[in-house]
Design a protein around this motif. Structure first.
Motif, PDB file in Angstrom:
ATOM      1  N   SER A  39     -10.354  -5.182  -8.993  1.00  0.00           N
ATOM      2  CA  SER A  39     -11.090  -6.313  -8.421  1.00  0.00           C
ATOM      3  C   SER A  39     -12.418  -5.861  -7.829  1.00  0.00           C
ATOM      4  O   SER A  39     -13.441  -6.522  -7.993  1.00  0.00           O
ATOM      5  CB  SER A  39     -10.265  -6.982  -7.324  1.00  0.00           C
ATOM      6  OG  SER A  39      -9.001  -7.277  -7.797  1.00  0.00           O
ATOM      7  N   PHE A  40     -12.381  -4.756  -7.132  1.00  0.00           N
ATOM      8  CA  PHE A  40     -13.634  -4.270  -6.531  1.00  0.00           C
ATOM      9  C   PHE A  40     -14.646  -3.906  -7.606  1.00  0.00           C
ATOM     10  O   PHE A  40     -15.848  -4.160  -7.449  1.00  0.00           O
ATOM     11  CB  PHE A  40     -13.350  -3.063  -5.623  1.00  0.00           C
ATOM     12  CG  PHE A  40     -13.072  -3.458  -4.201  1.00  0.00           C
ATOM     13  CD1 PHE A  40     -11.867  -4.043  -3.857  1.00  0.00           C
ATOM     14  CD2 PHE A  40     -14.009  -3.273  -3.207  1.00  0.00           C
ATOM     15  CE1 PHE A  40     -11.594  -4.418  -2.549  1.00  0.00           C
ATOM     16  CE2 PHE A  40     -13.768  -3.643  -1.896  1.00  0.00           C
ATOM     17  CZ  PHE A  40     -12.551  -4.227  -1.564  1.00  0.00           C
TER      18      PHE A  40
ATOM     19  N   PHE B 190      -0.540  -2.749  -6.504  1.00  0.00           N
ATOM     20  CA  PHE B 190      -1.524  -3.570  -5.790  1.00  0.00           C
ATOM     21  C   PHE B 190      -2.823  -2.787  -5.569  1.00  0.00           C
ATOM     22  O   PHE B 190      -3.919  -3.345  -5.590  1.00  0.00           O
ATOM     23  CB  PHE B 190      -0.932  -4.029  -4.448  1.00  0.00           C
ATOM     24  CG  PHE B 190      -1.878  -4.894  -3.664  1.00  0.00           C
ATOM     25  CD1 PHE B 190      -2.208  -6.172  -4.116  1.00  0.00           C
ATOM     26  CD2 PHE B 190      -2.461  -4.431  -2.499  1.00  0.00           C
ATOM     27  CE1 PHE B 190      -3.098  -6.960  -3.407  1.00  0.00           C
ATOM     28  CE2 PHE B 190      -3.342  -5.218  -1.790  1.00  0.00           C
ATOM     29  CZ  PHE B 190      -3.664  -6.489  -2.238  1.00  0.00           C
TER      30      PHE B 190
ATOM     31  N   LEU C 156      -4.198  -9.518  -8.583  1.00  0.00           N
ATOM     32  CA  LEU C 156      -4.167  -9.525  -7.125  1.00  0.00           C
ATOM     33  C   LEU C 156      -2.980 -10.318  -6.595  1.00  0.00           C
ATOM     34  O   LEU C 156      -2.391  -9.996  -5.564  1.00  0.00           O
ATOM     35  CB  LEU C 156      -5.467 -10.126  -6.574  1.00  0.00           C
ATOM     36  CG  LEU C 156      -6.681  -9.199  -6.531  1.00  0.00           C
ATOM     37  CD1 LEU C 156      -7.900  -9.977  -6.104  1.00  0.00           C
ATOM     38  CD2 LEU C 156      -6.436  -8.051  -5.574  1.00  0.00           C
ATOM     39  N   LEU C 157      -2.646 -11.369  -7.330  1.00  0.00           N
ATOM     40  CA  LEU C 157      -1.563 -12.240  -6.880  1.00  0.00           C
ATOM     41  C   LEU C 157      -0.191 -11.609  -7.086  1.00  0.00           C
ATOM     42  O   LEU C 157       0.683 -11.701  -6.221  1.00  0.00           O
ATOM     43  CB  LEU C 157      -1.625 -13.565  -7.649  1.00  0.00           C
ATOM     44  CG  LEU C 157      -2.620 -14.611  -7.150  1.00  0.00           C
ATOM     45  CD1 LEU C 157      -2.660 -15.779  -8.107  1.00  0.00           C
ATOM     46  CD2 LEU C 157      -2.211 -15.086  -5.765  1.00  0.00           C
TER      47      LEU C 157
ATOM     48  N   GLY D 104      -4.805   1.528   1.034  1.00  0.00           N
ATOM     49  CA  GLY D 104      -3.936   2.394   1.821  1.00  0.00           C
ATOM     50  C   GLY D 104      -3.799   3.791   1.260  1.00  0.00           C
ATOM     51  O   GLY D 104      -2.903   4.537   1.638  1.00  0.00           O
TER      52      GLY D 104
ATOM     53  N   VAL E 247     -15.831  -7.426  -9.067  1.00  0.00           N
ATOM     54  CA  VAL E 247     -16.647  -8.231  -8.156  1.00  0.00           C
ATOM     55  C   VAL E 247     -17.913  -7.477  -7.748  1.00  0.00           C
ATOM     56  O   VAL E 247     -19.026  -8.026  -7.770  1.00  0.00           O
ATOM     57  CB  VAL E 247     -15.824  -8.632  -6.910  1.00  0.00           C
ATOM     58  CG1 VAL E 247     -16.687  -9.369  -5.912  1.00  0.00           C
ATOM     59  CG2 VAL E 247     -14.649  -9.505  -7.329  1.00  0.00           C
TER      60      VAL E 247
ATOM     61  N   ASN F  13       0.850  -1.191   0.000  1.00  0.00           N
ATOM     62  CA  ASN F  13       0.000   0.000   0.000  1.00  0.00           C
ATOM     63  C   ASN F  13       0.884   1.239   0.000  1.00  0.00           C
ATOM     64  O   ASN F  13       1.001   1.938   0.994  1.00  0.00           O
ATOM     65  CB  ASN F  13      -0.922  -0.011   1.207  1.00  0.00           C
ATOM     66  CG  ASN F  13      -0.162  -0.232   2.489  1.00  0.00           C
ATOM     67  OD1 ASN F  13       0.849  -0.917   2.472  1.00  0.00           O
ATOM     68  ND2 ASN F  13      -0.621   0.362   3.556  1.00  0.00           N
TER      69      ASN F  13
ATOM     70  N   ALA G  81       0.563  -8.314  -8.250  1.00  0.00           N
ATOM     71  CA  ALA G  81       0.817  -6.880  -8.151  1.00  0.00           C
ATOM     72  C   ALA G  81       1.520  -6.558  -6.846  1.00  0.00           C
ATOM     73  O   ALA G  81       1.148  -7.067  -5.788  1.00  0.00           O
ATOM     74  CB  ALA G  81      -0.494  -6.110  -8.237  1.00  0.00           C
TER      75      ALA G  81
ATOM     76  N   VAL H   4      -9.454   2.597   0.137  1.00  0.00           N
ATOM     77  CA  VAL H   4      -9.269   2.488   1.587  1.00  0.00           C
ATOM     78  C   VAL H   4      -8.440   1.254   1.906  1.00  0.00           C
ATOM     79  O   VAL H   4      -7.460   1.311   2.648  1.00  0.00           O
ATOM     80  CB  VAL H   4     -10.646   2.407   2.300  1.00  0.00           C
ATOM     81  CG1 VAL H   4     -10.472   2.006   3.760  1.00  0.00           C
ATOM     82  CG2 VAL H   4     -11.357   3.745   2.208  1.00  0.00           C
ATOM     83  N   PHE H   5      -8.814   0.142   1.298  1.00  0.00           N
ATOM     84  CA  PHE H   5      -8.070  -1.100   1.542  1.00  0.00           C
ATOM     85  C   PHE H   5      -6.670  -1.026   0.943  1.00  0.00           C
ATOM     86  O   PHE H   5      -5.763  -1.709   1.400  1.00  0.00           O
ATOM     87  CB  PHE H   5      -8.831  -2.289   0.974  1.00  0.00           C
ATOM     88  CG  PHE H   5      -9.988  -2.714   1.831  1.00  0.00           C
ATOM     89  CD1 PHE H   5      -9.779  -3.343   3.040  1.00  0.00           C
ATOM     90  CD2 PHE H   5     -11.284  -2.464   1.435  1.00  0.00           C
ATOM     91  CE1 PHE H   5     -10.838  -3.725   3.846  1.00  0.00           C
ATOM     92  CE2 PHE H   5     -12.359  -2.839   2.223  1.00  0.00           C
ATOM     93  CZ  PHE H   5     -12.134  -3.473   3.439  1.00  0.00           C
TER      94      PHE H   5
ATOM     95  N   LEU I  12      -6.463  -3.862  -6.661  1.00  0.00           N
ATOM     96  CA  LEU I  12      -7.623  -3.844  -5.761  1.00  0.00           C
ATOM     97  C   LEU I  12      -8.796  -3.104  -6.386  1.00  0.00           C
ATOM     98  O   LEU I  12      -9.933  -3.563  -6.352  1.00  0.00           O
ATOM     99  CB  LEU I  12      -7.248  -3.135  -4.461  1.00  0.00           C
ATOM    100  CG  LEU I  12      -6.616  -3.968  -3.365  1.00  0.00           C
ATOM    101  CD1 LEU I  12      -6.436  -3.127  -2.118  1.00  0.00           C
ATOM    102  CD2 LEU I  12      -7.512  -5.155  -3.047  1.00  0.00           C
TER     103      LEU I  12
END
Lengths: 1084, 497
Positions: free
Chosen positions: A699-700, A692, A684-685, A603, A703, A551, A687, A600-601, A696
């Motif tokens: 991915s968000f 990263f 995700l794996l 960072g 998903v 992050n 990065a 947020v996740f 994220l």
């Protein structure tokens, strides 16, 4: 060879001139220790040092911790040095200019240096010696490679009239002392440059508007203009790393170099030569851009072209700067020209390069120097050419013959539509589509009218442009968004995957205009978000594990001016799309939430997240604001349904696979698209570091978007969502971003070789992406992305246009997605919409939905669906519905079949056309839109409710005002003998019937529509009185749009460029003391 | 702290979301808690009182209008407190359609001449009313026996008649009414003991817009047939079909009129089965489909288990008619019983949608004989979905001293039935019939006192029932006329399917 050691001289007269080195230090690497040591080991005694340490700006505050450590290190090696820590990195030239404040007096020399140059112990003394001997004002050393000092980097530089640089040496040319003569040169690199202090002050230092790349050329050119001599002293040797772009990837070298070159040429070239020089630059840039596609220099050449063209917007800056430079012009332009390369430095370079390639050794060296960046730009050029070609080939049917009328793709120029009529309609206070309403017309009409003027009234071309152009807009939006990864290949991959996903093509095939625009606009929305958040890459290392922190995204401060620009752009983009597809607001809001949660996740700083969230919300509400007064349409109890444009359609049961493959059955092998999800997992794996966070975010989006789509598909949400294609545009953005992240990671790991397993996984990513884009590739063959051959609208020809028996309306009822016009929902499966006679056109894209006549239609259709009546024709007669059309599509739904069944049971309907995909009924009890009622019907019209309609058939004595105009724009007049005139529009007191000179007021008929009781005979004319404030509203709206355009284009930045440069651009945040250096020992 | 758990938290969150997405998308099948409107839009198979609708339309099957000895009426019952207005449109076989307005006073019945004074061969009426509460039926006063026929709420593109009888030169007329402004084209075929026949003359029959077409089956090559089933299918458009039967011998005597079956059905209910001396009951099962159908015949004799206990299975070959004479079944005791005939072809459990495929049509023929006097009645059963909790008889039980309603409980729950009449004071239960016990899967015959038999009758039950009316044939003729009562269309009825 004897050497004069000025620094060691004891005599006052022969004392060496004091030299002050000025160095800008920006996040240096371990090699900086050697740089400091080289300064400390100089054999020149009268040497002082000034350092400017840049700092990171985090959350609008300078983080000086690293700089403080660095300052201590410098002062350990060079205890007497002056160190200044500055906020951020305002630019090399701007910082070096600060030396003038720190050093007093003109009797000395400044040695300007980069932080990645390694001096030999005698470099300074050699430079000073040569300056004195040659009476030069600016002296530069021979630059060699840091790692391999036998390879030359620079022995001075020449330029041609266009500012194109001739480096005099070939790439990787070995130093065999072949360039070791002192010579006049046009300019020398700012990596190491000895300058007389008085000259530096006279020229007011470097140009403050040039932050990086090009400040040396501009300075030396001005030095020449002032009569100063610029020479290169090859006896002084300096090793140079030249890795600044790797340390500061946020700076685009190509763009900055090109812009600064063009500005330098236009400000310093003699004014009479300037037009010719500019023309030469333009021609050269255009040719270079074309060749750049194939030569791998597309990006650079495009930057050159853009910089050349942007001279016009830079005019104010050029003008002001030329005035500033005028006072130092002492040398005739002809003398300057003599110092420049004749002809084209580009061609000179090319010829030299070809000659060099003949030498096997140099050729070998050149081959090994296959730079990643060059190769990626070459690939980008080729790839762009291929992608654009494929899009155009795949859209050839649409480009050549226009889009078929399918779904929401309604002809822009159907019927009497022209740009003028659209504008007239837009200005009217009567919204004439559907049943009509006394309300502001949609902003989209105004936009289309405005766009129509730009394409010289060719609305069909405008339609094609919007459809095919959306594909390109989406591509470039994703290209810009992926620019956050600072890697051309990643951008290319991201944009390619985005444009190759079947979402847009499915929207074209099924005529989902709203979805197409949303897919095109969404990447731009996210790009503006990330820009407003000031998101920057930042590779931070965990000290304990020596690994990259996941992050580690950096948030740079975004000034209020820039923020205003970004918000304006966002509001404009959203406002533009909202005018056609309001559902984008819902998706934007969801997208912003997902984006911020992912941040947020990841960072990302709270401040950046807050900014992005605020910008997103402002964008959403701002877009509604700029669509006023039309957007008041959404102030309704059913605001959500109106925004989502989904008419309460839910429980589609398309299935997870269909949704996840972003294909709704229009593209062969759509399930192959599922391979693209591998990139999401992979990103995700693999990065690391700041990438990263991007993994994220992607991915968000994937998903979150998919989850929403599935929930909506299963009817599990308590509210309706926009149609699946629009929701899935979030998924498409995420997939493209994930692919770009993977490409970014793998391009880095392949060069740095830090991880083998990542490269192994990397092998699968291109395979997955290739598989995913295969269905779209195959679809190129079709030529119009599988739009259906026969469309519903082709069958509408059976319905008469402007018939003598009166203007009428057509009711479209059935599955929402099959209806070609704006719809209202009756049940969760059945929707309806109405259009006036004549071809259905884009006007029907929007329609008012909550009028009393809609309520009548709702009741009639509810009775029909519930099989409560066999007289639906009578119920619809005040609505002027003559035809009822039920599109069935390829696979008629159960609800559509039931509607057909129920319609077949109506004894006042005739079956006009009955086919597998479409059924048309004619209402034998219809009334024209404007009709003269018979006596019984006139009496019945005073009653409210269905009973007045059911029991007896309404009869029209004759139609009135029959023409091809909408009811509010009737141009014809009619004579009549008196009676009750029924107007099948919702009641409004602004309707006016004039019989001869008598103005008649309307009354409500059948509880919904309008009637005039006219007991007099004469010539009648119908009109609607539009409020005089309407034009005022529109003027204000136009001003707002124009203002936003100005802000978004940020024209003010050009004003800033000519603003006087002040020292405020450099802000000191910490220094070691208030020390200054006095130059009082210099003598010639 | 958050720094450390951030990555696993994200992975966990994403994995949960992915899992949730897959679960919802592939595995989870939500229970529909509330039915959307479209779920109720299935076709109601038999005429019914619409209920809450603001209007209703009725298509009567048609009456003979040339025979002066025959009198025809349209009976409209208004159970509401307000007058009902409407139009009656008479379609004839020779003349243009004529319309006239009508008013039915509150809480009363209106009786209108079904011929309007016209002398066409056949006339049928369309009644459009501004109330969904109204109920309409057609009554023919015939010397060979009075007959009441239901009027349809809807047209259909196919109609079926399981029992046609032309034995002993009996008349069997099919009346095809086209209420639409455009022509409708139909194909007529019939089935006799010899098999299916479709004469060229009966193919492509054009029904002019707003007209009635009468087809005498005896004149179309179906003379002297004891088994004669007819199916009429439209190649374009829709229509209404009814029949007039005048039995002249071979075990049948009397006159009957009826609406056809607008569709086949998996189930057919009959409330009034009877075995006894002088009662000859036949169930005529017509299979108009292309596949053989197996049907089970169950008798509602008061025991719910009886419904499930090894019912009688019949096979009806494709396109043929099978007749079951219940009188000859030794397993059935004398007395009244209800009958349920169900097609057991295909997957009975999963095939709930009766509109998806075609099944059978069943009519019940009852001939009562005493001292060389015979009276024959023919009743079409109540199809799937018809059992309702509320039934009405618009014309009451009009003629003679013999009049009763027969109620069959189609459920396995005991229930009570309330019988009311609608008079000037509104709906009032008949004394003694406020709460009539009715056991599960049983039938009850309720005699209506002659003094109030001419009022509109309302039958309400706590469970779904099927109600049939039996009344005198008039003219001092022996035997009974029979016809189903009219069910109320309600959500409970619709969802019970």
């Amino acid at each position: 060879m004897s050497r004069v050691r000025f620094g060691s001289s004891k005599s006052g007269e022969n004392s060496a001139p004091p030299v002050v080195t000025a160095m800008v230090v920006h996040q240096p690497g371990p090699w900086f220790d050697e740089v400091l040591q080289s300064l400390a080991s100089q054999d020149y005694a009268a040497l002082s040092h000034v350092f400017f340490l840049t700092s990171q700006v985090v959350n609008a505050k300078a983080d000086t911790a690293a700089s403080q450590l660095l300052m201590k290190k410098i002062q350990t090696v060079l205890p007497e040095s002056i160190v200044r820590i500055v906020e951020g990195n305002p630019g090399f030239g701007a910082l070096i200019n600060e030396t003038q404040r720190i050093v007093e007096g003109n009797r000395g020399l400044f040695c300007v240096m980069h932080d990645d140059v390694l001096l030999q112990s005698s470099t300074i003394s050699q430079l000073v010696h040569e300056m004195l001997v040659s009476n030069a004002s600016v002296v530069g050393p021979k630059l060699v490679q840091w790692d391999n000092p036998t390879i030359l980097k620079s022995v001075g530089l020449l330029i041609d009239r266009c500012g194109e640089v001739d480096p005099l040496i070939e790439a990787n040319e070995r130093d065999q002392e072949q360039h070791d003569s002192v010579k006049d040169i046009f300019f020398i690199s700012s990596a190491c440059m000895l300058i007389r202090a008085d000259t530096f002050r006279e020229l007011d230092g470097f140009c403050r508007e040039i932050s990086f790349f090009g400040e040396d050329l501009e300075f030396c050119w001005r030095a020449h203009l002032s009569g100063a001599r610029v020479i290169v002293a090859p006896s002084a040797v300096v090793r140079h790393r030249e890795m600044f772009t790797q340390r500061a990837p946020e700076f685009s070298r190509d763009a900055l170099t090109a812009r600064h070159r063009v500005r330098t040429v236009t400000t310093l070239t003699w004014r009479l030569e300037l037009p010719l020089v500019w023309l030469q630059m333009l021609v050269t840039s255009v040719i270079e851009t074309i060749f750049g596609v194939f030569s791998g220099n597309f990006r650079g050449s495009l930057a050159n072209l853009r910089a050349t063209v942007s001279v016009f917007v830079d005019f104010a800056y050029v003008w002001g700067r030329r005035r500033e430079v005028r006072k130092v012009r002492r040398v005739p332009a002809s003398d300057i020209s003599k110092m420049q390369v004749r002809g084209s430095a580009r061609i000179t370079k090319f010829i030299r390069h070809r000659r060099a390639l003949e030498s096997s050794s140099i050729a070998s060296a050149a081959k090994s120097q296959k730079l990643w960046r060059q190769s990626s730009t070459r690939e980008a050029g080729f790839a762009l050419l291929v992608i654009f070609s494929l899009i155009i080939i795949g859209s050839r049917g649409i480009i050549l013959n226009g889009s078929r009328t399918v779904g929401e793709f309604l002809p822009f120029e159907g019927g009497a539509n022209t740009a003028g009529s659209l504008m007239q309609m837009f200005r009217s206070g009567w919204w004439s589509s559907g049943f009509g309403e006394a309300a502001a017309n949609p902003t989209g009409l105004g936009i289309l009218a405005f766009g129509g003027f730009f394409v010289f009234g060719n609305l069909a071309f405008l339609e094609t442009l919007m459809i095919v152009g959306s594909l390109f807009v989406g591509f470039f939006g994703m290209w810009r968004l992926c620019g956050s990864l600072y890697n051309t290949r990643a951008r290319l991959v991201g944009a390619t995957v985005y444009v190759a996903l079947p979402l847009s093509y499915d929207a074209i095939a099924r005529g989902r205009f709203s979805a197409l625009l949303t897919v095109a606009a969404l990447p731009w929305v996210f790009d503006l978000l990330r820009r407003s958040g000031g998101l920057q890459p930042n590779e931070r290392i965990d000290g304990s594990t020596n690994s990259l922190l996941s992050n580690s995204e950096k948030s740079t401060d975004v000034g209020i001016s820039r923020l205003t620009q970004l918000i304006s752009a966002l509001v404009l983009i959203l406002g533009l799309v909202t005018a056609f597809a309001p559902a984008i607001l819902v998706i934007t809001f969801i997208g912003v939430i997902l984006w911020c949660v992912a941040s947020v996740f990841g960072g990302t700083s709270v401040r950046s997240i807050g900014t992005m969230l605020s910008v997103g919300v402002v964008g959403v509400f701002g877009s509604l604001f700029i669509n006023l007064p039309w957007s008041m349409h959404f102030v309704s109890g059913k605001w959500w349904e109106l925004l989502t444009s989904d008419q309460s359609i839910g429980d589609r049961n398309l299935g997870l696979v269909t949704l996840a493959s972003l294909d709704f059955g229009n593209i062969t092998g759509g399930t192959l698209v599922l391979a693209s999800y591998f990139c999401v997992a992979c990103s995700l794996l693999v990065a690391n570091s700041w990438r990263f966070v991007w993994a994220l975010r992607s991915s968000f989006l994937v998903v979150g978007g998919l989850l929403l789509a599935v929930l909506d598909d299963q009817g599990l949400l308590p509210f309706q969502m926009p149609e699946p294609v629009i929701i899935l545009s979030l998924v498409a953005c995420g997939l493209a971003l994930a692919s770009a992240t993977c490409a970014s990671v793998f391009s880095e790991t392949s060069t740095k070789k830090t991880s083998d397993w990542r490269r192994s996984v990397g092998l699968l990513v291109p395979v997955a992406m290739s598989v995913a884009i295969l269905p779209t590739l195959l679809s190129v063959v079709d030529g119009r992305w599988h739009q259906p051959d026969a469309t519903v609208s082709q069958l509408f020809a059976q319905m008469p246009d402007n018939p003598a028996d009166g203007n009428y309306r057509t009711l479209f009822v059935g599955d929402n997605e099959l209806l070609p016009i704006s719809t209202n929902s009756v049940t969760n499966k059945v929707s309806y919409g109405v259009s006036d006679d004549g071809p259905v056109n884009i006007i029907s894209h929007w329609a008012p939905q909550r009028t009393a006549m809609n309520a009548l239609a709702d009741h009639a259709l509810t009775a029909l669906i519930n099989r409560q009546t066999v007289r639906v024709g009578r119920l619809m007669s005040p609505l002027a519905i003559r035809y009822i059309v039920v599109p069935l599509g390829n696979q008629p739904s159960q609800s559509s079949r039931l509607i057909i069944d129920s319609l077949s049971n109506q004894i006042d309907l005739r079956r006009l056309y009955f086919a597998k995909d479409l059924v048309i009924f004619e209402n034998s009890a219809w009334l024209p839109i404007v009709s003269l009622l018979d006596e019984e019907s006139a009496v019945a019209s005073e009653k409210v409710g269905e009973s007045a309609l059911i029991v007896r058939e309404l009869r029209s004595m004759r139609p009135l005002f029959v023409d091809d105009q909408s009811v509010s724009n009737k141009t014809v007049s009619d004579s009549f003998e008196g009676g009750t005139v029924h107007l099948a529009v919702p009641f409004n007191k602004n309707w006016q019937l004039t019989v001869d000179s008598a103005r008649l007021s309307p009354r409500v008929a059948f509880g919904a529509s309008t009637a005039f009781d006219a007991p007099i005979k004469g010539v009648a004319k119908l009109s609607f009185r539009t409020s005089k404030f309407r034009d005022l509203y529109l003027f204000v709206q136009a001003l707002i749009w124009f203002g936003l355009l100005i802000l978004a284009a940020n024209f003010s930045r050009f004003r800033r460029q000519v603003r006087a440069v002040t020292g405020e651009s450099v802000r000191l945040v910490a220094d070691d003391s208030q020390k200054i250096i006095k130059l009082d020992r210099f003598s010639k | 702290m958050f720094e450390k758990i951030r990555r696993p938290l994200v992975v966990l969150l994403l994995m949960a979301s992915v899992g949730g997405t897959i679960f919802i998308g592939k595995i989870y099948s939500p229970e529909i808690t509330s039915l959307p409107i479209t779920e109720l839009e299935t076709k109601f198979l038999m005429p019914s009182v619409v209920g809450d609708s603001l209007s209703s339309t009725w298509f009567c099957p048609g009456v003979p209008a040339r025979d002066v000895k025959v009198k025809s009426e349209i009976v409209i019952a208004n159970p509401t407190q307000t007058p009902i207005t409407g139009t009656i449109t008479l379609l004839s076989s020779e003349e243009p359609a004529t319309s006239s307005t009508l008013i039915v006073a509150p809480l009363s019945r209106g009786v209108f001449d079904a011929t309007g004074g016209h002398k066409s061969q056949f006339i049928s009426a369309i009644i459009e009313l501004d109330s969904g509460q109204a109920s309409v039926e057609q009554r023919i006063i015939h010397l060979a026996g009075d007959s009441v026929a239901l009027c349809a709420n809807e047209t259909s593109d196919r109609w079926f008649f399981a029992d046609g009888f032309t034995g002993a030169e009996s008349d069997f007329d099919i009346l095809l009414t086209n209420p639409f402004p455009d022509s409708t084209v139909v194909d007529l075929s019939f089935v006799t003991t010899d098999g299916k026949r479709q004469p060229a003359l009966l193919k492509g029959i054009v029904l002019r817009g707003q007209s009635v077409t009468g087809i005498s089956m005896g004149e179309q090559g179906a003379r002297n047939e004891s088994v004669l089933a007819v199916s009429v299918r439209a190649t374009s458009g829709r229509f209404v079909a009814g029949k007039l039967q005048h039995f002249l011998g071979r075990g049948r005597l009397g006159f009957t009129s009826a609406l056809g079956a607008p569709t086949t059905s998996r189930q057919w209910w009959f409330a009034s089965g009877e075995k006894g001396a002088g009662v000859d009951e036949e169930l005529v099962v017509f299979n108009p489909t292309e596949i053989d159908q197996s049907v089970s015949v169950a008798f509602l004799t008061g025991s719910a288990e009886a419904l499930l206990r090894e019912p009688l299975i019949l096979t009806v070959p494709a396109g043929r008619v099978t007749t079951l004479s219940t009188s000859s079944l030794p397993a059935i005791a004398n007395g009244r019983y209800g009958i349920l005939i169900s097609s057991v072809t295909g997957d009975f459990i999963s095939s709930n949608d009766d509109t998806a495929t075609e099944f059978v049509v069943v009519e019940q023929v009852v001939s009562r004989t005493r001292e060389n006097k015979t009276g024959t009645s023919v009743i079409l059963g109540a199809p799937s979905g018809s059992p309702s909790r509320v039934w009405t008889s618009p014309s009451g039980l009009t003629v003679g001293e013999v009049g009763s309603i027969v109620v069959a409980n189609t459920t396995s729950l005991d229930t009570t039935v309330r019988v009311s009449t609608i008079g000037p004071a509104g709906a009032a239960p008949i004394v003694g019939l406020e709460k009539v016990e009715l056991k599960a899967a049983s039938v009850i015959s309720i005699a209506i006192p002659p003094s109030i038999a001419q009022l509109q009758i309302l039958i309400e039950s706590e469970t779904e029932v099927v109600v049939q009316r039996e009344f005198s044939r008039g003219h001092q003729l022996y035997g009974l006329s029979g016809v189903l009562a009219l069910p109320y269309r309600s959500p409970q009825v619709a969802t019970s399917k």
